[in-house]
Design a protein around this motif. Structure first.
Motif, PDB file in Angstrom:
ATOM      1  N   ARG A 116      -8.457   2.562  -6.102  1.00  0.00           N
ATOM      2  CA  ARG A 116     -10.364   2.451  -4.679  1.00  0.00           C
ATOM      3  C   ARG A 116     -11.539   2.796  -5.660  1.00  0.00           C
TER       4      ARG A 116
ATOM      5  N   GLN B 272     -13.422  -0.919  -5.365  1.00  0.00           N
ATOM      6  CA  GLN B 272     -12.570  -1.982  -4.448  1.00  0.00           C
ATOM      7  C   GLN B 272     -11.900  -1.746  -3.034  1.00  0.00           C
ATOM      8  N   SER B 273     -12.379  -3.348  -2.234  1.00  0.00           N
ATOM      9  CA  SER B 273     -13.003  -3.152  -1.130  1.00  0.00           C
ATOM     10  C   SER B 273     -11.809  -4.602  -0.120  1.00  0.00           C
TER      11      SER B 273
ATOM     12  N   ILE C  34      -8.591  -8.215  -2.227  1.00  0.00           N
ATOM     13  CA  ILE C  34      -9.216  -6.961  -2.330  1.00  0.00           C
ATOM     14  C   ILE C  34     -10.548  -7.604  -3.560  1.00  0.00           C
TER      15      ILE C  34
END
Length: 123
Positions: free
Chosen positions: A43, A59-60, A91
């Motif tokens: 992430r 990363q979202s 993502i």
């Protein structure tokens, strides 16, 4: 006319050779050698560049806005996530270039006001 061209060329050379100011800037075109080091399973990542800064990859599943606060050697990056969705919707990778002066800075990252450690730091 030649003097104007000479002065303009000198100006462009000085601007191109100057150091970037400390800060965080969103990157739309990630260099290939940096992108090859990104792990899609992580992430939050930091990948150091040869230019003296680092790429911060976040990363979202939602929209992200970033802010930076620099207080001496203390640096705080704040990510605000909005409109988050289930990971099955995909993502998104957000990439930022971080440039700091000096080598002994203390970096903290927060997501929606909660501290988040880096999954990996690539030097």
């Amino acid at each position: 006319m030649k003097k104007i061209i000479l002065v303009f060329t000198l100006f462009l050379t000085l601007v191109a050779c100057s150091k970037p100011t400390p800060g965080l800037e969103e990157v739309t075109k990630v260099p290939k050698d940096i992108q090859e080091q990104v792990n899609p399973e992580y992430r939050l990542q930091s990948i150091w560049s040869e230019e003296g800064g680092s790429y911060i990859i976040f990363q979202s599943t939602g929209d992200v806005e970033a802010d930076i606060q620099i207080d001496g050697k203390s640096v705080r990056i704040q990510f605000e996530e909005t409109n988050t969705k289930d990971a099955s919707f995909g993502i998104q990778q957000y990439t930022y270039y971080l440039y700091l002066e000096g080598e002994d800075n203390f970096l903290e990252v927060y997501v929606n006001d909660e501290s988040m450690p880096f999954n990996t730091i690539v030097l």
